[in-house]
Scaffold this motif. Structure first.
Motif, PDB file in Angstrom:
ATOM      1  N   GLY A 143       0.663  62.939  68.974  1.00  0.00           N
ATOM      2  CA  GLY A 143       1.508  63.830  68.185  1.00  0.00           C
ATOM      3  C   GLY A 143       2.146  63.130  66.999  1.00  0.00           C
ATOM      4  O   GLY A 143       1.744  62.037  66.603  1.00  0.00           O
ATOM      5  N   ARG A 144       3.163  63.778  66.464  1.00  0.00           N
ATOM      6  CA  ARG A 144       3.811  63.300  65.251  1.00  0.00           C
ATOM      7  C   ARG A 144       4.450  61.930  65.455  1.00  0.00           C
ATOM      8  O   ARG A 144       4.314  61.041  64.622  1.00  0.00           O
ATOM      9  N   LEU A 145       5.134  61.748  66.594  1.00  0.00           N
ATOM     10  CA  LEU A 145       5.808  60.472  66.841  1.00  0.00           C
ATOM     11  C   LEU A 145       4.786  59.336  66.919  1.00  0.00           C
ATOM     12  O   LEU A 145       4.967  58.283  66.305  1.00  0.00           O
ATOM     13  N   GLY A 146       3.691  59.585  67.644  1.00  0.00           N
ATOM     14  CA  GLY A 146       2.655  58.566  67.774  1.00  0.00           C
ATOM     15  C   GLY A 146       2.044  58.215  66.427  1.00  0.00           C
ATOM     16  O   GLY A 146       1.765  57.048  66.141  1.00  0.00           O
ATOM     17  N   ARG A 147       1.849  59.221  65.596  1.00  0.00           N
ATOM     18  CA  ARG A 147       1.289  58.934  64.273  1.00  0.00           C
ATOM     19  C   ARG A 147       2.267  58.117  63.438  1.00  0.00           C
ATOM     20  O   ARG A 147       1.853  57.267  62.645  1.00  0.00           O
ATOM     21  N   SER A 148       3.563  58.345  63.640  1.00  0.00           N
ATOM     22  CA  SER A 148       4.529  57.551  62.873  1.00  0.00           C
ATOM     23  C   SER A 148       4.501  56.099  63.357  1.00  0.00           C
ATOM     24  O   SER A 148       4.652  55.172  62.567  1.00  0.00           O
ATOM     25  N   TRP A 155      10.885  65.249  69.721  1.00  0.00           N
ATOM     26  CA  TRP A 155      10.007  64.321  70.440  1.00  0.00           C
ATOM     27  C   TRP A 155       9.747  64.745  71.872  1.00  0.00           C
ATOM     28  O   TRP A 155       8.653  64.574  72.403  1.00  0.00           O
ATOM     29  N   TRP A 156      10.769  65.326  72.527  1.00  0.00           N
ATOM     30  CA  TRP A 156      10.563  65.661  73.938  1.00  0.00           C
ATOM     31  C   TRP A 156       9.575  66.812  74.081  1.00  0.00           C
ATOM     32  O   TRP A 156       8.872  66.916  75.086  1.00  0.00           O
ATOM     33  N   GLN A 157       9.495  67.674  73.050  1.00  0.00           N
ATOM     34  CA  GLN A 157       8.475  68.724  73.106  1.00  0.00           C
ATOM     35  C   GLN A 157       7.086  68.135  72.904  1.00  0.00           C
ATOM     36  O   GLN A 157       6.111  68.583  73.503  1.00  0.00           O
ATOM     37  N   GLN A 158       7.016  67.116  72.041  1.00  0.00           N
ATOM     38  CA  GLN A 158       5.726  66.444  71.864  1.00  0.00           C
ATOM     39  C   GLN A 158       5.316  65.751  73.156  1.00  0.00           C
ATOM     40  O   GLN A 158       4.149  65.747  73.533  1.00  0.00           O
TER      41      GLN A 158
END
Ligand code: ADP
Ligand code: MG
Lengths: 273, 388
Positions: free
Chosen positions: B236-241, A129-132
């Motif tokens: 990103g991936r986290l936001g999409r989740s 997550w921190w890379q995102q």
């Protein structure tokens, strides 16, 4: 027909299908007094299209829900890739490579076609997550690489024109197609489709049948699907399980099933003696 | 044809995925940033900074935070005021040298892990140094993230209205806590906390003598960084989740999203933003705080109104909503009191009526808020002057 679980087999129309990927052993599922699934066993083999058919309320969707972990059967065992599976949460099962679509469309309505399929690649993305958060090199590269896969799926399903449309605005048939795309995004080992053609007109059904066959053919994806339209089932599936009132009443190639008296009964309500 | 997307082709997916894919938007964004950092500090006044600009910047951070939780992840929160308080008090403790105590003597009872069942005598175990303001604000945010994570736990079991009630409980509990817990306000007789003068790179950021432009630039820099983080996380991936959980939690699970991780991360990230906002609200903007007054339930509602009016699930909408809610009272006051000569209390009533009316309007007519109106306007501009 007797099958060895590790051996390949050849279907009547000359297709070779592989060893057992998933095996359900004596599954029984109850909801209070209702027995949704009664002592059912069947297997799904590598590279095949396996249909589950039966009248409404037969327990077909419940069976898919057992496979992907929404329901936990009271009795029976689920074997996946040669190992007995312990009870797992649906998201853990997704990480094992099982993807699905729903009978009633379950898309992410607020997101675009692109984002829906991109979200389908959740299990394929690893950047922390921190890379995102700082959009670091690896995170950005991963995003781009996955976007390329998504674009291939979009091309494959011929939905380029609706790439950036919020899916809530799409007509029903296209929504079904996007949902298939989202499941394909996971590049699944086993793809479960719950009535992918329900509510479609003839043309849309033909398109969907073609996509299902192509997925199976081009990517070698193993598919288990529930379908009502007998014509479609007979056309595209390698083997068929027939359910009625929670019990299995038939299992075999489309021809075998078609000539099975119990199946004819359940479907046509004709009495036998 | 003021606004065009045509002719703006992308040759890579990286370019297509960037924040402002259209060249025109990119230019406008850079100009706004340049004005914010370079032009405004040249002619900023004390009144402009305190009445409009600083509250706008701080509320934007808070609105982005709440939007992450509510707009992106679909979890309603009425605890924003309480979380702002956590950020403010944590920041205060780190600014003034956080003190850790222990039980040095325990009479007539057992001493279990620093907990005395009898009459205890406490002594200071250690005291941290007084940190600079940037670090204190950061710690305010991180502390709030941890607290937010804790109060996010009920979201694993309850949804919607019931979750809103649970966060409301957090709001009241936290305000009560900071009223009662004298350690939090350094045992001051008034129960208030006051921001002492603290510097960063030789500039006074907090305290009575800090200047308007320094305070403004400090808040602007933090907002700029926070908005950038929020933008990256949400695309990103986290936001999409998060969005997957918001739109259809069952489908989110079958594609591999762990609802526990998605919801708790949304609570933590959101609370981090709200905590940083609360820390700035106390240290830079107000300077002195009484918890019930500064971080009461009204603040929770105000933040919620901002994201509803601005647009749920939109970073731009968070800015728009914050600007609207901060600017509207100032404008209305100038018009009604300054222009028409009405008494201030009548003007204040009108303010409430207009705010209420607007919220109903947005909820019914445009649930995606000002951000959606802006999109529609862009679509119109693209076609202008031809109707179709
Ligand atoms: N979550 C549930 N709670 C209670 N009963 C259920 C639940 N899911 C399915 N059932 C029952 O199980 C039976 C089979 O349902 P289902 O699997 O949806 O059938 P099909 O997909 O074959 O039409 C029905 O009688 C249905 O009412
Ligand atoms: Mg069904």
């Amino acid at each position: 027909m007797s099958l060895d679980s590790s051996q390949t087999m050849t279907t009547p129309d000359g297709r070779t299908i592989g060893g057992v990927v998933m095996e359900m052993k004596h599954i029984t599922l109850r909801f209070g007094g209702v027995v949704a699934i009664k002592d059912i066993s069947f297997d799904i083999r590598e590279g095949e299209i396996r249909a589950i058919i039966g009248p409404n309320g037969a327990g077909k969707s419940s069976m898919l829900n057992v496979i992907n972990g929404f329901y936990h059967p009271q009795e029976g065992e689920v074997w996946f890739e040669g190992k007995r599976r312990k009870p797992m949460k649906p998201h853990e099962i997704a990480h094992q490579g099982i993807a699905r679509t729903f009978q009633n469309i379950a898309l992410f309505k607020g997101m675009t076609t692109l984002d829906n399929i991109m979200t389908g690649r959740f299990t394929r993305m690893k950047a922390p997550w921190w890379q995102q958060a700082i959009w670091a090199g690896p995170a950005e590269r991963e995003e781009v690489a996955n976007r390329e896969v998504v674009e291939k799926i979009i091309d494959f399903l011929e939905i380029q024109a609706i790439r950036k449309t919020p899916v809530g605005r799409l007509p029903y048939g296209l929504q079904k197609r996007v949902e298939l795309g989202r499941a394909l995004g996971a590049e699944p080992r086993l793809l479960l489709l719950d009535e992918p053609m329900a509510g479609m007109n003839v043309e849309e059904k033909e398109d969907m049948s073609r996509f299902i066959l192509d997925v199976n053919d081009e990517f070698g994806t193993t598919i288990a699907l529930i379908e009502h339209d007998m014509g479609v089932v007979m056309d595209i599936s390698d083997r068929v399980v027939v359910m009625d009132y929670g019990a299995k009443i038939g299992d075999g190639t489309p021809d075998e099933v078609r000539n099975n008296p119990a199946v004819i009964d359940a479907y046509l309500g004709v009495a036998h003696d | 044809m003021f606004y065009r997307e045509a002719g703006d082709f992308k040759t890579s997916y990286a370019a297509d995925g960037q924040t402002f894919p259209i060249a025109f938007d990119r230019w406008r964004y850079m100009i706004v940033v340049a004005i914010g950092f370079l032009a405004i500090p040249l002619f900023i006044t004390e009144y402009m900074a305190n009445a409009v600009l600083i509250p706008f910047l701080i509320w934007s951070v808070i609105a982005i935070g709440l939007n992450i939780l509510t707009g992106y992840c679909g979890q309603v929160s009425l605890g924003t005021g309480g979380f702002m308080a956590v950020g403010a008090y944590a920041c205060y403790k780190f600014m003034t040298g956080l003190d850790v105590w222990y039980v040095s003597a325990c009479e007539g009872g057992a001493n279990l892990f620093f907990l005395c069942t009898g009459v205890a005598t406490y002594s200071v175990l250690f005291e941290l140094p007084e940190f600079n303001i940037a670090f204190s604000v950061l710690m305010g945010g991180l502390t709030t993230a941890a607290v937010g994570l804790l109060f996010g736990l009920p979201s694993l079991r309850i949804k919607g209205f019931y979750l809103a009630v649970a966060t409301l409980a957090a709001q009241f509990f936290l305000v009560w806590l900071f009223n009662k817990w004298s350690w939090a306000y350094n045992y001051s007789a008034s129960g208030q906390i006051n921001a002492p003068t603290r510097e960063l790179l030789g500039f006074e950021i907090t305290g009575p003598t800090a200047t308007a432009e320094v305070k403004y630039l400090f808040c602007l820099t933090i907002l700029f960084l926070m908005a950038w983080l929020a933008r990256n996380l949400t695309r990103g991936r986290l936001g999409r989740s998060w969005m997957a959980i918001r739109d259809m939690d069952i489908a989110a699970e079958i594609i591999g999203v762990n609802p526990l991780k998605a919801k708790l991360s949304a609570f933590a990230v959101s609370s981090f933003f709200v905590g940083v906002g609360g820390a700035l609200f106390f240290s830079v903007y107000l300077g002195a705080v009484e918890v019930g007054e500064a971080f009461g339930i009204q603040k929770s509602f105000l933040a919620l109104f901002m994201i509803i009016i601005g647009g749920l699930g939109s970073i731009f909408g968070s800015f728009a909503g914050a600007a609207f809610i901060v600017l509207m009272p100032v404008l209305l006051k100038n018009i009604m009191v300054g222009g028409f000569g009405w008494p201030t209390d009548i003007a204040a009533h009108f303010e409430f009526i207009i705010l209420g009316g607007l919220i109903i309007f947005f909820l019914i007519v445009e649930p995606h808020g000002l951000a959606a109106l802006w999109r529609t306007l862009k679509e119109k501009l693209r076609l202008w002057p031809f109707p179709h």
